[in-house]
Design an enzyme around this catalytic site. Sequence first.
Site, PDB file in Angstrom:
ATOM      1  N   HIS A 196       0.866  -1.193   0.000  1.00  0.00           N
ATOM      2  CA  HIS A 196       0.000   0.000   0.000  1.00  0.00           C
ATOM      3  C   HIS A 196       0.896   1.235   0.000  1.00  0.00           C
ATOM      4  O   HIS A 196       1.910   1.255   0.702  1.00  0.00           O
ATOM      5  CB  HIS A 196      -0.895  -0.010   1.242  1.00  0.00           C
ATOM      6  CG  HIS A 196      -1.989   1.013   1.205  1.00  0.00           C
ATOM      7  ND1 HIS A 196      -1.756   2.341   1.508  1.00  0.00           N
ATOM      8  CD2 HIS A 196      -3.299   0.920   0.878  1.00  0.00           C
ATOM      9  CE1 HIS A 196      -2.904   3.012   1.371  1.00  0.00           C
ATOM     10  NE2 HIS A 196      -3.848   2.169   0.986  1.00  0.00           N
ATOM     11  N   CYS A 234      -3.708   2.418  -4.636  1.00  0.00           N
ATOM     12  CA  CYS A 234      -4.682   3.203  -3.865  1.00  0.00           C
ATOM     13  C   CYS A 234      -4.680   4.601  -4.477  1.00  0.00           C
ATOM     14  O   CYS A 234      -3.816   5.426  -4.151  1.00  0.00           O
ATOM     15  CB  CYS A 234      -4.296   3.240  -2.386  1.00  0.00           C
ATOM     16  SG  CYS A 234      -5.416   4.274  -1.405  1.00  0.00           S
ATOM     17  N   HIS A 263      -7.487   0.087  -4.480  1.00  0.00           N
ATOM     18  CA  HIS A 263      -8.338   0.877  -3.570  1.00  0.00           C
ATOM     19  C   HIS A 263      -8.852   2.057  -4.376  1.00  0.00           C
ATOM     20  O   HIS A 263      -8.060   2.823  -4.924  1.00  0.00           O
ATOM     21  CB  HIS A 263      -7.521   1.448  -2.414  1.00  0.00           C
ATOM     22  CG  HIS A 263      -7.217   0.466  -1.334  1.00  0.00           C
ATOM     23  ND1 HIS A 263      -6.550   0.839  -0.178  1.00  0.00           N
ATOM     24  CD2 HIS A 263      -7.498  -0.849  -1.208  1.00  0.00           C
ATOM     25  CE1 HIS A 263      -6.420  -0.235   0.605  1.00  0.00           C
ATOM     26  NE2 HIS A 263      -6.979  -1.262  -0.004  1.00  0.00           N
ATOM     27  N   ASP A 309     -12.569   2.455  -1.151  1.00  0.00           N
ATOM     28  CA  ASP A 309     -11.764   2.732   0.037  1.00  0.00           C
ATOM     29  C   ASP A 309     -12.646   3.519   0.999  1.00  0.00           C
ATOM     30  O   ASP A 309     -13.853   3.288   1.036  1.00  0.00           O
ATOM     31  CB  ASP A 309     -10.494   3.483  -0.391  1.00  0.00           C
ATOM     32  CG  ASP A 309      -9.314   3.235   0.540  1.00  0.00           C
ATOM     33  OD1 ASP A 309      -9.507   2.628   1.591  1.00  0.00           O
ATOM     34  OD2 ASP A 309      -8.207   3.665   0.204  1.00  0.00           O
ATOM     35  N   HIS A 310     -12.125   4.445   1.720  1.00  0.00           N
ATOM     36  CA  HIS A 310     -12.924   5.168   2.716  1.00  0.00           C
ATOM     37  C   HIS A 310     -14.183   5.781   2.105  1.00  0.00           C
ATOM     38  O   HIS A 310     -14.200   6.159   0.947  1.00  0.00           O
ATOM     39  CB  HIS A 310     -12.115   6.311   3.328  1.00  0.00           C
ATOM     40  CG  HIS A 310     -10.762   5.895   3.750  1.00  0.00           C
ATOM     41  ND1 HIS A 310      -9.737   6.775   3.933  1.00  0.00           N
ATOM     42  CD2 HIS A 310     -10.254   4.665   4.037  1.00  0.00           C
ATOM     43  CE1 HIS A 310      -8.653   6.120   4.305  1.00  0.00           C
ATOM     44  NE2 HIS A 310      -8.935   4.845   4.369  1.00  0.00           N
ATOM     45  N   TYR A 323     -15.176   4.056   7.472  1.00  0.00           N
ATOM     46  CA  TYR A 323     -15.610   2.684   7.222  1.00  0.00           C
ATOM     47  C   TYR A 323     -17.071   2.396   7.570  1.00  0.00           C
ATOM     48  O   TYR A 323     -17.405   1.333   8.059  1.00  0.00           O
ATOM     49  CB  TYR A 323     -14.657   1.691   7.908  1.00  0.00           C
ATOM     50  CG  TYR A 323     -13.354   1.615   7.164  1.00  0.00           C
ATOM     51  CD1 TYR A 323     -13.248   0.833   6.018  1.00  0.00           C
ATOM     52  CD2 TYR A 323     -12.246   2.380   7.532  1.00  0.00           C
ATOM     53  CE1 TYR A 323     -12.076   0.788   5.278  1.00  0.00           C
ATOM     54  CE2 TYR A 323     -11.066   2.340   6.807  1.00  0.00           C
ATOM     55  CZ  TYR A 323     -10.986   1.545   5.689  1.00  0.00           C
ATOM     56  OH  TYR A 323      -9.833   1.496   4.947  1.00  0.00           O
TER      57      TYR A 323
HETATM   58  C1  DNO Z   1      -6.852   2.966   5.648  1.00  0.00           C
HETATM   59  C2  DNO Z   1      -6.159   1.967   4.872  1.00  0.00           C
HETATM   60  C3  DNO Z   1      -4.815   1.627   5.459  1.00  0.00           C
HETATM   61  C4  DNO Z   1      -4.330   0.355   4.846  1.00  0.00           C
HETATM   62  C5  DNO Z   1      -2.963  -0.029   5.232  1.00  0.00           C
HETATM   63  C6  DNO Z   1      -2.491  -1.161   4.368  1.00  0.00           C
HETATM   64  O1  DNO Z   1      -8.018   2.964   5.700  1.00  0.00           O
HETATM   65  O2  DNO Z   1      -6.067   2.315   3.524  1.00  0.00           O
HETATM   66  O3  DNO Z   1      -4.915   1.478   6.829  1.00  0.00           O
HETATM   67  O4  DNO Z   1      -5.165  -0.684   5.249  1.00  0.00           O
HETATM   68  O5  DNO Z   1      -2.104   1.022   5.109  1.00  0.00           O
HETATM   69  O6  DNO Z   1      -1.408  -1.752   4.943  1.00  0.00           O
HETATM   70 MN    MN Z   2      -6.003   2.804   0.541  1.00  0.00          MN
END
Ligand code: DNO
Ligand code: MN
Length: 347
Positions: A196, A234, A263, A309-310, A323
């Site tokens: 990531h 991401c 992501h 993602d978020h 989340y």
């Molecule tokens: C946040 C995520 C990160 C991700 C880690 C992967 O929401 O994108 O916490 O899970 O960085 O190792």
């Molecule tokens: Mn991410």
Amino acid sequence: MQMSFRWYGTSDPVSLDYIRQIPNMKGIVSAIYDIPVGEVWPLEKIQELKQQVEDKGLELSVIESVPVHEDIKLGKPSRDKYIENYKQTLRNLGEAGIPVVCYNFMPVFDWTRSDLNYELEDGSHALIFDEEEVNKMDPRTLSLPGWDESYTAEEMNQLMDEYKEVDTEKLWENLEYFIKAIMPTAEEADVKMAIHPDDPPYSIFGLPRVITNKEALNRFINLYDSKYNGVTACVGSYASDPKNDAVAMLKDMLEKDRVNFVHARNVKLTGEGKSFEESAHLSKMGSIDMYEVVKALSDHGFEGSIRPDHGRMIWGETGKPGYGLYDRALGATYLNGLYEAVQKAGK
Ligand code: DNO
Ligand code: MN
């Protein structure tokens, strides 16, 4: 591409029963959360998690994350012990049939924001990064959700001091050592690794960061020449640095066949330095052209997992910042719509 969703296990208020009702949802992205960083994940625990997911008609498609012990990032002599444990965890994940592992190599802190509950114009709440606020923060005394809560103030001070000896080049060396050590095992276990990016992708609090831009991604994949040594694209993290072209970075990694996980989220650069807000997924809400993201995945026949993602907190939902169920489900639906349109237009 396979649509997937992050699930934090049985204590997550967003249950598998809800997740499976999102149209086209197939994959679950999860982890084992009660094993201390650095210890081996037992096969039985992995199998138990997989069974819970499969009982709901879903598939455990990605582990996010298997965290990397700080001693590995610091390059301490004890790293070899933790690397052996990491390899054993990969073997166990492989035996359970888990195809992809997401991880990161950020010192001390994972993702960092200045406010996790910022009210946007429409009344929704989002995670934001205000450069000025972050510059004022002292990581030795402050604690933010998303940070590892397991350190005492004293341990945190010690860790920050230890990192004074580790500059960016040293961190690259330590990453190279780790990658060269684990990759043959990942290949043997048939588990694709997906690093990531650093989030945000530049140094904060004086700590070094490495997975930051296009050049860094290329340096990374060249550490070990294998499809198993790939990335989590991401796009939201890539785009948090105004200097980055997130779509170009994604395309570059797709061309080199190193995208093992995606992501998808949008960020809106506010125009003041490096500050940004996490926006809704729709292209026009932020700084990333999501149509171009999905088109690139479709053009390259990407078959791996993608997750929204978020998301923002909307419709009165409360819970883990970034989340919630609703906005991430809207994100998944939007991505599905883009994908269908891109695919049909290409025929
Ligand atoms: C946040 C995520 C990160 C991700 C880690 C992967 O929401 O994108 O916490 O899970 O960085 O190792
Ligand atoms: Mn991410």
